[in-house]
Write a protein that holds these residues in place. Structure first.
Motif, PDB file in Angstrom:
ATOM      1  N   UNK A 198       0.819  -1.217   0.000  1.00  0.00           N
ATOM      2  CA  UNK A 198       0.000   0.000   0.000  1.00  0.00           C
ATOM      3  C   UNK A 198       0.852   1.265   0.000  1.00  0.00           C
ATOM      4  N   UNK A 199       1.934   1.267   0.762  1.00  0.00           N
ATOM      5  CA  UNK A 199       2.769   2.457   0.884  1.00  0.00           C
ATOM      6  C   UNK A 199       3.373   2.857  -0.457  1.00  0.00           C
ATOM      7  N   UNK A 200       3.748   1.858  -1.269  1.00  0.00           N
ATOM      8  CA  UNK A 200       4.409   2.138  -2.544  1.00  0.00           C
ATOM      9  C   UNK A 200       3.449   2.388  -3.696  1.00  0.00           C
ATOM     10  N   UNK A 201       2.157   2.280  -3.482  1.00  0.00           N
ATOM     11  CA  UNK A 201       1.225   2.707  -4.517  1.00  0.00           C
ATOM     12  C   UNK A 201       1.338   4.222  -4.715  1.00  0.00           C
ATOM     13  N   UNK A 202       1.839   4.891  -3.702  1.00  0.00           N
ATOM     14  CA  UNK A 202       2.128   6.324  -3.763  1.00  0.00           C
ATOM     15  C   UNK A 202       3.552   6.494  -4.292  1.00  0.00           C
ATOM     16  N   UNK A 203       3.694   7.065  -5.502  1.00  0.00           N
ATOM     17  CA  UNK A 203       5.031   7.230  -6.083  1.00  0.00           C
ATOM     18  C   UNK A 203       5.958   8.031  -5.172  1.00  0.00           C
ATOM     19  N   UNK A 204       5.445   9.079  -4.539  1.00  0.00           N
ATOM     20  CA  UNK A 204       6.287   9.923  -3.687  1.00  0.00           C
ATOM     21  C   UNK A 204       6.921   9.116  -2.560  1.00  0.00           C
ATOM     22  N   UNK A 205       6.220   8.122  -2.047  1.00  0.00           N
ATOM     23  CA  UNK A 205       6.787   7.247  -1.019  1.00  0.00           C
ATOM     24  C   UNK A 205       7.881   6.361  -1.604  1.00  0.00           C
ATOM     25  N   UNK A 206       7.614   5.779  -2.774  1.00  0.00           N
ATOM     26  CA  UNK A 206       8.621   4.935  -3.422  1.00  0.00           C
ATOM     27  C   UNK A 206       9.880   5.734  -3.708  1.00  0.00           C
ATOM     28  N   UNK A 207       9.735   6.970  -4.134  1.00  0.00           N
ATOM     29  CA  UNK A 207      10.885   7.820  -4.462  1.00  0.00           C
ATOM     30  C   UNK A 207      11.790   8.011  -3.247  1.00  0.00           C
ATOM     31  N   UNK A 208      11.201   8.192  -2.081  1.00  0.00           N
ATOM     32  CA  UNK A 208      12.010   8.360  -0.868  1.00  0.00           C
ATOM     33  C   UNK A 208      12.878   7.129  -0.635  1.00  0.00           C
ATOM     34  N   UNK A 209      12.267   5.947  -0.725  1.00  0.00           N
ATOM     35  CA  UNK A 209      13.027   4.704  -0.526  1.00  0.00           C
ATOM     36  C   UNK A 209      14.101   4.547  -1.600  1.00  0.00           C
ATOM     37  N   UNK A 210      13.729   4.805  -2.859  1.00  0.00           N
ATOM     38  CA  UNK A 210      14.669   4.609  -3.953  1.00  0.00           C
ATOM     39  C   UNK A 210      15.875   5.537  -3.807  1.00  0.00           C
ATOM     40  N   UNK A 211      15.629   6.793  -3.495  1.00  0.00           N
ATOM     41  CA  UNK A 211      16.721   7.756  -3.348  1.00  0.00           C
ATOM     42  C   UNK A 211      17.639   7.398  -2.180  1.00  0.00           C
ATOM     43  N   UNK A 212      17.082   6.783  -1.150  1.00  0.00           N
ATOM     44  CA  UNK A 212      17.880   6.388   0.008  1.00  0.00           C
ATOM     45  C   UNK A 212      18.724   5.144  -0.256  1.00  0.00           C
ATOM     46  N   UNK A 213      18.309   4.312  -1.213  1.00  0.00           N
ATOM     47  CA  UNK A 213      18.967   3.023  -1.424  1.00  0.00           C
ATOM     48  C   UNK A 213      19.787   2.928  -2.702  1.00  0.00           C
ATOM     49  N   UNK A 214      19.612   3.853  -3.619  1.00  0.00           N
ATOM     50  CA  UNK A 214      20.378   3.798  -4.862  1.00  0.00           C
ATOM     51  C   UNK A 214      21.837   4.171  -4.589  1.00  0.00           C
TER      52      UNK A 214
END
Length: 429
Positions: A292-308
């Motif tokens: 559910x959290x990642x259906x929101x792109x803005x949430x996914x972006x936070x995780x992606x930017x932290x892990x890339x």
């Protein structure tokens, strides 16, 4: 002049608000336009009362009757593999629902939904004693896996409990902005997950002011604050909540770059899970979902930017950390090089009913063991029975995965390296 000047010697004055005759020192002295001092027309008590009424009226929270409750209170699904069995440990749970969940990015640490931490060290599971910082926030000292100076290392950090409990157990509708945490009853020593609310600054201040005045911080009230447009970030609109991507995904913010690396990864992830035409070509993704959290792109972006890792081309993987996993989520996914990602393709579409890594050659009447790496086949021999071919494949593939893990060790998070070193090939994979 209606105001009584200070230069005039007076002992008493009549308050224009309450009508009382009061000593002059009960009235505040201010300076006029030409710097001439004089007494206010109303007494200090009436002045304070007026200011208090004004502020209460200004800060009073009233909600529209037709407010749309787009956001609700939800909790995360926890994979059973992450839950520590404490039945044999000398640890008494605080409640019947207390569970300790593996912290994926920390060394041998488990966090409970009540805010307690267990660490495995020197062959023992120990319940840690946390400490409080100068602001009264509970914290634990742990080792976190971080990318530093070109490789992954463990670094000593402070784990702030309220924030960690929210991250592990609560669906946060706006991770980028909801960095304030409200504790029910404003009790900062209560870290039970159902009593914590991730809020943005506007929402937090509204809840706190209302609680200070009324003592009410009910979930119903907090949900109304969360859904009221007055307390939304400046880049929010109702339009950014519309499920425009595969009927389930939404942007979560007006400021979205649809050409960015993170957006393209998010787009592809949703297509793999929810696009019927894609499933016709790649049926192995049928049944996969996005949390559910990642259906929101803005949430996914936070995780992606932290892990890339800047400068590296990495792919999103959901299968390495938890074998057979079908849910894309912050807890189950990782970013890995293409060479690592391809190791875990099972080729089920082409092999039919045979075990993984086994093909039958009609011309030779034998079973062939074979694996591929980055699209190149590696032939492992011919066998009379499928089981023997699979045994050879299993032995070779498990050793191969370990070798690749060692080669990429510096650029793999330890949780990925550990999963690869412990990977087991099963005949029904």
């Amino acid at each position: 002049m209606s105001n009584t000047k200070v230069t005039e010697s007076i002992e008493t004055k009549i308050c224009k608000k309450c009508g009382k005759i009061l000593p002059a020192n009960k009235f505040r002295i201010i300076k006029g336009q030409f710097n001439n001092p004089y007494y206010l027309g109303h007494c200090k008590e009436c002045e304070c009362k007026y200011q208090r009424e004004y502020l209460e009226k200004k800060n009073k929270i009233e909600f529209a009757d037709n407010i749309q409750m787009l956001l609700q209170r939800h909790y995360k699904d926890i994979k059973p593999e992450r839950i520590l069995n404490i039945s044999r440990l000398n640890i008494i749970p605080l409640g019947t629902d207390e569970i300790f969940v593996k912290l994926m990015d920390y060394r041998n640490a488990w966090l409970s939904n009540y805010g307690r931490v267990i660490r495995y060290s020197s062959g023992k599971y120990n319940l840690l004693q946390g400490s409080y910082d100068d602001y009264g926030a509970l914290q634990y000292s742990l080792k976190k896996n971080v990318f530093f100076d070109g490789k992954w290392i463990y670094k000593s950090v402070h784990l702030y409990v309220a924030r960690a409990v929210v991250e592990e157990f609560i669906v946060n509708p706006d991770i980028a902005n909801n960095v304030y945490i409200w504790h029910s009853g404003f009790d900062k020593q209560d870290h039970y997950y159902r009593n914590l609310y991730p809020l943005n600054q506007k929402q937090y201040m509204a809840v706190r002011n209302h609680f200070n005045k009324t003592g009410d911080d009910s979930e119903g009230f907090i949900l109304k604050v969360m859904n009221d447009i007055r307390y939304k970030p400046d880049d929010w609109s109702k339009r950014c909540m519309e499920s425009t991507m595969c009927g389930v995904g939404y942007h979560g913010s007006e400021n979205v770059d649809c050409t960015s690396e993170s957006y393209l990864k998010w787009h592809d992830m949703l297509v793999r899970c929810y696009n019927a035409k894609f499933h016709e070509r790649q049926p192995q993704y049928m049944g996969c979902t996005v949390c559910e959290e990642w259906l929101n792109y803005s949430n996914f972006k936070v995780w992606y930017d932290q892990n890339k890792i800047t400068g590296m081309v990495l792919e999103l993987d959901k299968d390495i950390l938890f074998k057979g996993n079908k849910v894309y989520s912050p807890e189950t996914c990782c970013l890995v090089p293409h060479a690592v990602n391809t190791l875990f393709l099972n080729g089920r579409k082409n092999r039919g009913d045979l075990p993984i890594g086994v093909h039958f050659d009609k011309n030779k009447g034998k079973y062939r063991a074979q694996m591929s790496f980055i699209g190149k086949p590696i032939k492992l021999g011919w066998f009379d029975i499928a089981e023997a071919a699979f045994a050879r494949y299993k032995e070779y593939k498990e050793d191969f995965i370990k070798d690749i893990a060692e080669q990429y060790k510096n650029i793999l998070p330890y949780k990925v390296y550990e999963a690869m070193m412990n990977w087991k090939i099963e005949i029904d994979d």
